[in-house]
Design an enzyme around this catalytic site. Structure first.
Site, PDB file in Angstrom:
ATOM      1  N   ARG A 149       0.849  -1.192   0.000  1.00  0.00           N
ATOM      2  CA  ARG A 149       0.000   0.000   0.000  1.00  0.00           C
ATOM      3  C   ARG A 149       0.884   1.241   0.000  1.00  0.00           C
ATOM      4  NH1 ARG A 149      -2.179  -3.499   3.938  1.00  0.00           N
ATOM      5  NH2 ARG A 149      -4.286  -4.280   3.465  1.00  0.00           N
ATOM      6  N   LYS A 173      -1.992  -2.772   7.838  1.00  0.00           N
ATOM      7  CA  LYS A 173      -3.141  -2.224   8.565  1.00  0.00           C
ATOM      8  C   LYS A 173      -3.376  -3.014   9.850  1.00  0.00           C
ATOM      9  CE  LYS A 173      -6.029  -0.161   4.932  1.00  0.00           C
ATOM     10  NZ  LYS A 173      -7.347  -0.237   4.270  1.00  0.00           N
ATOM     11  N   HIS A 249      -2.763   2.514  -5.781  1.00  0.00           N
ATOM     12  CA  HIS A 249      -3.444   1.242  -5.570  1.00  0.00           C
ATOM     13  C   HIS A 249      -3.546   0.430  -6.855  1.00  0.00           C
ATOM     14  CE1 HIS A 249      -4.847  -0.162  -1.728  1.00  0.00           C
ATOM     15  NE2 HIS A 249      -5.849  -0.812  -2.281  1.00  0.00           N
ATOM     16  N   ARG A 252      -0.867  -2.042  -6.815  1.00  0.00           N
ATOM     17  CA  ARG A 252      -1.209  -3.150  -5.908  1.00  0.00           C
ATOM     18  C   ARG A 252      -2.148  -4.124  -6.625  1.00  0.00           C
ATOM     19  NH1 ARG A 252      -1.449  -4.529  -0.429  1.00  0.00           N
ATOM     20  NH2 ARG A 252      -3.482  -5.118   0.415  1.00  0.00           N
ATOM     21  N   HIS A 275      -4.342  -9.214   3.339  1.00  0.00           N
ATOM     22  CA  HIS A 275      -5.788  -9.177   3.527  1.00  0.00           C
ATOM     23  C   HIS A 275      -6.184 -10.061   4.708  1.00  0.00           C
ATOM     24  CE1 HIS A 275      -6.709  -7.962  -0.920  1.00  0.00           C
ATOM     25  NE2 HIS A 275      -6.391  -6.932  -0.166  1.00  0.00           N
ATOM     26  N   TYR A 284     -10.143 -10.382  -7.259  1.00  0.00           N
ATOM     27  CA  TYR A 284      -9.169 -10.513  -8.349  1.00  0.00           C
ATOM     28  C   TYR A 284      -9.449 -11.718  -9.228  1.00  0.00           C
ATOM     29  CZ  TYR A 284      -6.591  -6.966  -5.818  1.00  0.00           C
ATOM     30  OH  TYR A 284      -6.238  -5.813  -5.181  1.00  0.00           O
TER      31      TYR A 284
END
Length: 330
Positions: A149, A173, A249, A252, A275, A284
């Site tokens: 990110r 995150k 992004h 990414r 994730h 995806y």
């Protein structure tokens, strides 16, 4: 409103405890401010504790009249749901009025990404030996090689990089760490940047400025911010042969899409992206579906029989007909 301190405390909670970026925090606070303005202008409510179903439905009607996209409305509701969950957990409200609010029929947009030829065009646009070009090349290589990110790249420090093992420790995150490998292209670009460019850029730091160990720096030797990274990528696209726009992004998304295109499994991509849930990564699979369908039509016998164009492609393939045996020597 007398409860404005609640909003301030919630903003601190997002950064300190949830480890959200400042940009994400600002987006949450802007959505809460939008709702607060609505409350004041429509009935003069002076407390978040007075919000009920009627106020929420009226707010949704206003957002619809403003012709906001479903994704935007859904984001605002999500922000308010998180805010009220925080208030509920701290015993500031009795319940969360947004807990059951969902936006139906939300359109799913597939992530935008670059094709491999487009990535080649981007890399062609960052050639050069000056410090700026070396930095931009290393930046682009790392984004593409790791799927990090923008905030993770901006906050990256020297201690997180292992150039010998070609691996980076990513602080993601929610204060969750993950290790991500990278290839020799990124390794070489980073080595050259750190040796030849970063020391030169650090010399531009103003006298008395605090020394730092951030990997990527701007032309003044300071930490390269997320906004600065977005600007650099925008300039790279303008120098390339591409006509599309870019945001961090997209790199990414490109990383994840190219991994799946070349045979990586979904769990691996989930781990590399950081994730928390596999469902987040599954979007995806929609992106790569076109490639899967093309391969299916080309290689599956029944599909070939039903699709003359696919059958003709396979007949032309050198692997379809085995090579003839050499004639026996007489």
């Amino acid at each position: 409103m007398a409860e404005q301190q609640w909003v301030t405390d919630f903003g601190q909670y997002l950064v300190v405890q949830r480890q959200y970026s400042v940009l994400t925090q600002q987006a949450y606070l802007e959505d809460i401010a939008d709702f607060t303005k609505f409350l004041v202008n429509n009935g003069g409510l002076n407390s978040y504790t007075q919000v009920g179903r009627l106020e929420i439905e009226t707010f949704l009607d206003e957002l619809t009249r403003r012709k906001l996209a479903r994704e935007t409305i859904s984001r605002k509701i999500s922000a308010l749901r998180s805010f009220y969950r925080y208030l509920e957990n701290h015993k500031l409200v009795k319940d969360n009025p947004f807990a059951t609010v969902r936006i139906k029929g939300q359109a799913k947009t597939l992530p935008r990404f670059f094709y491999e030829q487009e990535m080649a065009a981007l890399f062609d646009a960052v050639t050069g030996d000056d410090p700026k070009a070396l930095r931009d090349s290393a930046l682009l290589e790392l984004f593409y090689a790791t799927g990090m990110r923008v905030s993770e790249v901006s906050d990256l420090t020297l201690a997180q990089l292992d150039l010998t093992m070609r691996i980076v420790l990513v602080h993601g995150k929610g204060n969750k760490d993950r290790y991500v490998p990278f290839g020799h292209h990124a390794q070489q670009a980073l080595q050259r940047y750190l040796k030849e460019a970063r020391p030169v850029l650090l010399e531009k730091l103003a006298q008395g400025a605090v020394a730092h160990d951030y990997v990527f720096v701007n032309l003044r030797g300071q930490q390269l911010t997320s906004r600065g990274i977005a600007y650099i990528l925008d300039q790279i696209v303008k120098r390339s042969s591409l006509k599309s726009d870019i945001h961090p992004h997209m790199l990414r998304h490109t990383f994840a899409t190219h991994l799946l295109d070349h045979g990586a499994d979904l769990r691996t991509v989930q781990e590399l992206l950081g994730h928390a849930s596999l469902s987040t990564t599954q979007i995806y699979t929609h992106v790569t579906m076109k490639h899967l369908q093309a391969d299916y039509r080309r290689y599956f016998p029944r599909a070939q029989a039903a699709d003359p164009s696919a059958r003709s492609q396979v007949k032309e393939s050198p692997i379809t007909d085995p090579p003839k045996a050499p004639p026996e020597s007489k």
